[in-house]
Design a protein around this motif. Sequence first.
Motif, PDB file in Angstrom:
ATOM      1  N   UNK A 140       0.820  -1.210   0.000  1.00 55.35           N
ATOM      2  CA  UNK A 140       0.000   0.000   0.000  1.00 55.35           C
ATOM      3  C   UNK A 140       0.853   1.259   0.000  1.00 55.35           C
ATOM      4  N   UNK A 141       2.039   1.164   0.592  1.00 56.71           N
ATOM      5  CA  UNK A 141       2.843   2.373   0.712  1.00 56.71           C
ATOM      6  C   UNK A 141       3.637   2.695  -0.559  1.00 56.71           C
ATOM      7  N   UNK A 142       3.622   1.760  -1.500  1.00 56.02           N
ATOM      8  CA  UNK A 142       4.430   1.964  -2.700  1.00 56.02           C
ATOM      9  C   UNK A 142       3.877   3.116  -3.526  1.00 56.02           C
ATOM     10  N   UNK A 143       4.798   3.897  -4.081  1.00 55.19           N
ATOM     11  CA  UNK A 143       4.368   4.986  -4.938  1.00 55.19           C
ATOM     12  C   UNK A 143       4.461   4.550  -6.377  1.00 55.19           C
ATOM     13  N   UNK A 144       3.340   4.703  -7.071  1.00 54.94           N
ATOM     14  CA  UNK A 144       3.263   4.216  -8.436  1.00 54.94           C
ATOM     15  C   UNK A 144       2.965   5.377  -9.358  1.00 54.94           C
ATOM     16  N   UNK A 145       3.609   5.387 -10.511  1.00 58.31           N
ATOM     17  CA  UNK A 145       3.287   6.386 -11.516  1.00 58.31           C
ATOM     18  C   UNK A 145       2.342   5.760 -12.515  1.00 58.31           C
ATOM     19  N   UNK A 146       1.244   6.418 -12.775  1.00 56.85           N
ATOM     20  CA  UNK A 146       0.297   5.914 -13.761  1.00 56.85           C
ATOM     21  C   UNK A 146      -0.438   4.686 -13.257  1.00 56.85           C
ATOM     22  N   UNK A 147      -0.875   3.898 -14.216  1.00 51.46           N
ATOM     23  CA  UNK A 147      -1.645   2.701 -13.858  1.00 51.46           C
ATOM     24  C   UNK A 147      -0.859   1.453 -14.229  1.00 51.46           C
ATOM     25  N   UNK A 148      -1.341   0.338 -13.764  1.00 50.18           N
ATOM     26  CA  UNK A 148      -0.671  -0.911 -14.078  1.00 50.18           C
ATOM     27  C   UNK A 148      -1.422  -1.679 -15.138  1.00 50.18           C
ATOM     28  N   UNK A 149      -0.918  -2.841 -15.489  1.00 51.39           N
ATOM     29  CA  UNK A 149      -1.653  -3.671 -16.424  1.00 51.39           C
ATOM     30  C   UNK A 149      -1.194  -5.125 -16.305  1.00 51.39           C
ATOM     31  N   UNK A 150      -2.055  -5.984 -16.784  1.00 47.94           N
ATOM     32  CA  UNK A 150      -1.741  -7.404 -16.766  1.00 47.94           C
ATOM     33  C   UNK A 150      -0.692  -7.697 -17.834  1.00 47.94           C
ATOM     34  N   UNK A 151       0.317  -8.428 -17.450  1.00 50.90           N
ATOM     35  CA  UNK A 151       1.334  -8.831 -18.413  1.00 50.90           C
ATOM     36  C   UNK A 151       1.436 -10.343 -18.375  1.00 50.90           C
ATOM     37  N   UNK A 152       1.332 -10.939 -19.528  1.00 51.47           N
ATOM     38  CA  UNK A 152       1.408 -12.399 -19.578  1.00 51.47           C
ATOM     39  C   UNK A 152       2.497 -12.853 -20.542  1.00 51.47           C
TER      40      UNK A 152
ATOM     41  N   UNK B 196      -5.973  -2.638  -8.846  1.00 51.52           N
ATOM     42  CA  UNK B 196      -5.124  -2.005  -9.833  1.00 51.52           C
ATOM     43  C   UNK B 196      -4.463  -0.781  -9.218  1.00 51.52           C
ATOM     44  N   UNK B 197      -3.132  -0.747  -9.287  1.00 46.84           N
ATOM     45  CA  UNK B 197      -2.481   0.462  -8.794  1.00 46.84           C
ATOM     46  C   UNK B 197      -2.974   1.649  -9.612  1.00 46.84           C
ATOM     47  N   UNK B 198      -3.277   2.722  -8.961  1.00 52.20           N
ATOM     48  CA  UNK B 198      -3.675   3.922  -9.684  1.00 52.20           C
ATOM     49  C   UNK B 198      -5.174   4.076  -9.847  1.00 52.20           C
TER      50      UNK B 198
END
Lengths: 762, 361
Positions: free
Chosen positions: A212-224, A421-423
């Motif tokens: 929860x404390x991580x700082x993320x830029x933008x959004x994430x996505x599923x990578x397979x 999802x982060x963001x």
Amino acid sequence: MGSGGSVGKEAGPLKTLLRQHTQSALEQREFPIFTLTCFPPGFLVHVGGVVSTRSVKLLDRIHNPDEPETRDAWWEEIRQEIKSHAKALGCHAVVGYSESTSICEEVCILSASGTAAMLNPRFMREGCLDIGGSDHRLSRQPHPGMVGSERGEGEVSSTWLGFEDASPPSCGFVHIPYDEFNMPFPAQLTYCYHCRRQKVPDVLFTTIDLPAEAEVTGKGCLIQARLCRTKKKAQGEVNATSISNLLPFMEYELHTQLMNKLKLRSMNALFGLRIQISVGENMLLGLASATGVYLSALPAPGGIQIAGKTPSDLSYDQHISTIQKRIDDTIAKNKELYNIHPPECIEEVVGSPIPDRQRSSRLFRSTSESSDELSELDLSHGKKDAFVLEIDDTDAVEDIQSLLTDAPIPAGFYSCNTEVMPGIHNWTSGLQMFTSVRVYRLSNANLTNQGLNKIFTDLCENLLKSLYFKLRSMIPCCLCHLNFTVAVPEEELIQVAVTAVAMSFDKETQQAADRALTRGSGENEEQLQFSMELCGESTISNNQPTAKPSGVPESAMVHSSRAPSVDYGSFADRCSTWLELLRLKAHTIRRGSVKTSRRTQLLAHSVSSSERCSPLPEGRSRSLRSTRSLPCGAPVTVVKMTPLSFLPGTRIVKYLGIINMFFIRETTSLREEGGVSGFLHSFIAEVFAMVRAHVAALGGNALVSYSMKECVFMENPNKNQAQCLINVSGDAVIFIRESDQEAIPPLLTSRQTSGTGADGTT
Amino acid sequence: MSVELDVFVGNTTIMDEEVYQFWLDGYTVNDAVKVRMEGGVLEECEASAEVLRSDTMDQYRTFQMCERLLHSPAKLANQLLFQIPPHRQAMLIERYYTFDGVFVREVLGKKLSKGTKKDLDDVSAKTGVTLKSCRRQFDNFKRVFKVVEELKGPLVENIRQHFLLSDKLARDYAAIVFFANNRFETGKKKLHYLTFQDFAFCAGQLISNWTVGALDNMVEDMDVDLEKEFLQDLKELKILITDKDLLDQHKSLVCTALRGKTKAFNEMEANFKNLSRGLVNIAAKLTNTKDVRDFFIDLVEKFIEPCRSDKWTAGDMRLYLTHYTNSAHILDTFKHQVVWDRYMGVIKSCILKMCTLCRGQ
């Protein structure tokens, strides 16, 4: 990897100190391994990276198959190996750990993976891990007051504090736990982009949820990453050997794919990584899923550069430059799509901190006994700004093609395989949990690896596309906890099962969403769960007098709420009474605006004591019965299901226990039931229905942490038969809408309770 | 490579209204996919034909599994298998029981028997409604008929409660049940110009005025059959045409009232006896089931057609019928005022409904 432990010896004094303190607590445990993927803030001090192990075993070699000894020994071996991998990364624990098996005839692949981590010693004191009492609960709060209260405990705690100061919580966990001059593998290190004090790697792979404390830029996505490898049909030892020989290459390829796709999306970290390798008679399937994000503390990823091996031909050069252009375009597009616009900061190139000494350590490492270990990390892609892909054979061309042919996610959709999802924070209550199963028949027996890869990739891509299409009415929405399971049930059959939840969110307020607030509510959800447990304990210990008037022995009551033979009607009654009281109390508290810990604790006590007052006053219970929404001859209760641990916009007020059920269904009239699809469709629908009914019978209105652990499907169309086994599990809960929130103690109250309460109790 | 199995199951059952309509209309999966592709869902969602096909198949399967529940809609709310939000349930039911006007027109008044069902392929060919859809609609009629046959209480209300239909649809079904029960002839060429809604209106009038339930609310079968006693009483009206004095008196009263109010006065005066005979004879014959069946035919032949050939307007008809009904009250020797009003009220509104449409012809 016996020398792994020595890696840490040359580490800085701070780390050494830390290690010493935590070692005692953790080292006593045979396996310092956590299957949890989500931790309280501050729990993870550093994260080293993914550790994984695979082992191929022959099941017919077990002397006494009915006894677990042999199997236990196998798993113990694997856990030891995982533990030593973690040590090699300078970590003393493994988090987000999971084990799995894939069996085909007598061959079995045992797999284990986790994330090497260094944990906060505050959580590691005697007994804390095992009991997790109120002390544990308190330490979940990184509250300054609490830290103050601990300061008195002596030198040791001040050291922790010192350490705490050294790495701010928002970036601490990405700092390398290993010694930068004696790295277990080559990596490009830079100073943390957040605190500028500690070193961080350029890429981080983990199996846990994004802290929860991580700082993320933008959004994430599923990578397979998807991979299919043919193998010859064989028996026994020969078969096991050929599988063993394939595994390292598969891991390597999967890793390369993940890396490429991560770069293509301009991201630098993977969370929730899950690599599944399934064995069939004549092929091996590998599927790696993870959620890619851009961690603000890590350096921006370089682009991907295509390099041809033989740049003699002009048209070849041209071909390469077109591909290069396409890749660059895709990266730019992805940056827009995922809103990744890191602040352009002055590039402080630390330079490659890998002195020559490192080489020797690498050499040293390669002599280690297991061959298929740590392949995720066993790559030297560092020292280069851009990630270079060499097109030297047709395989590479295929790879790049597949890299670029991954269909873009439709507008309005996001997907991830982590909890959330982060963001994205402002979820609405729109929720749709689903399971989708597909089985493909490979009609052509003589397929090449490339052909198979293509088929497998298409299968996964089409499945995702179908999901997006089906759920288009929920846009804007995010598919969370996308969990793919692949299997090779028969020769020439590939089965893919997906379970996930689609959650819609509010686009308008997305930008304005206050991240901290949402996070806070997430914590508080756990908080409430805990305080309820506290209720139970404290009622027994110090609330005896209040509880007495109920006329029921304390212990008996506590029991009855857990016992399987509970009369659910009265149980439900009690729940609703409990809720009602909570509301009433909360009202008084609010009106009085006294938000002290004492008051709230009092609330907790009185609530818990009245919860136990099952013989309600006649009039009161009737009035409650009329207003509550529990199953009581009324229309069917709506039961929500989600693979996540929470329901957006709601508050879980009671955990009713685990639901874990196995179902087996067989049919001898497959055609009449609409073929295999009809059979499985109605079966899964019925499984859902039965799970919902169980939850409703417990007085609950939702099932959280739902997972379909097993879905084994077999058919024999010629005999008009099919069988299916399904195993599902989850936690039955009662939730209430947050819109009814005025009834519930406000978030801050309960936070303060634990924070300030600590002052009094410790 | 081929898809052997492909399912999608949501905790909340996902249903696309568009696909549902295709399913109800009896489209095959292939046809539905074709139409959907032309409909532009693809561009909208960047999906491929394969995706569309898989989605359509899934939904068709879901609907098939739901169908058995839709046969007794109350079960839909109480079943556990599919979690469907209430408004969705209402949509599913309403659409399932919605029928095509052209189709119902073909079977209206026919016996809802196996024989009729066998002829549905002809109906399908004639109306352009797919056979599958015809069968569903026919079975719906039959199912509703069977359920309400046994029930006490008002017909419309029973249908609404048992099948959870909207008021409008429940009324339509009441009409269908009523027509099927009394086997009214609607298929004759002379009646072709009438739509189902015209008949439904007339059925509503008959149900609320001529059945047992019109007077007493709790009698069995009350709304489905015409009240026997009333039909008997109708025979008494014959005096209006058999008694020469009464007929003349009636005529003069009507003519006095109408004089100067319409262009068609002369025709009205000339035709009075004919028309009156026609209407009263219809009333007198209603005890005979065979003649009940011809009720609508008779109305057209005995009243509407003569008026039409005399070029009466709808206003003329309304005027004439109003005065024709009211004048009977002034006749001193005519003692059947209540029955007369009950009869003429329905006749008037039915004729007016049926003639407003014939005007367009």
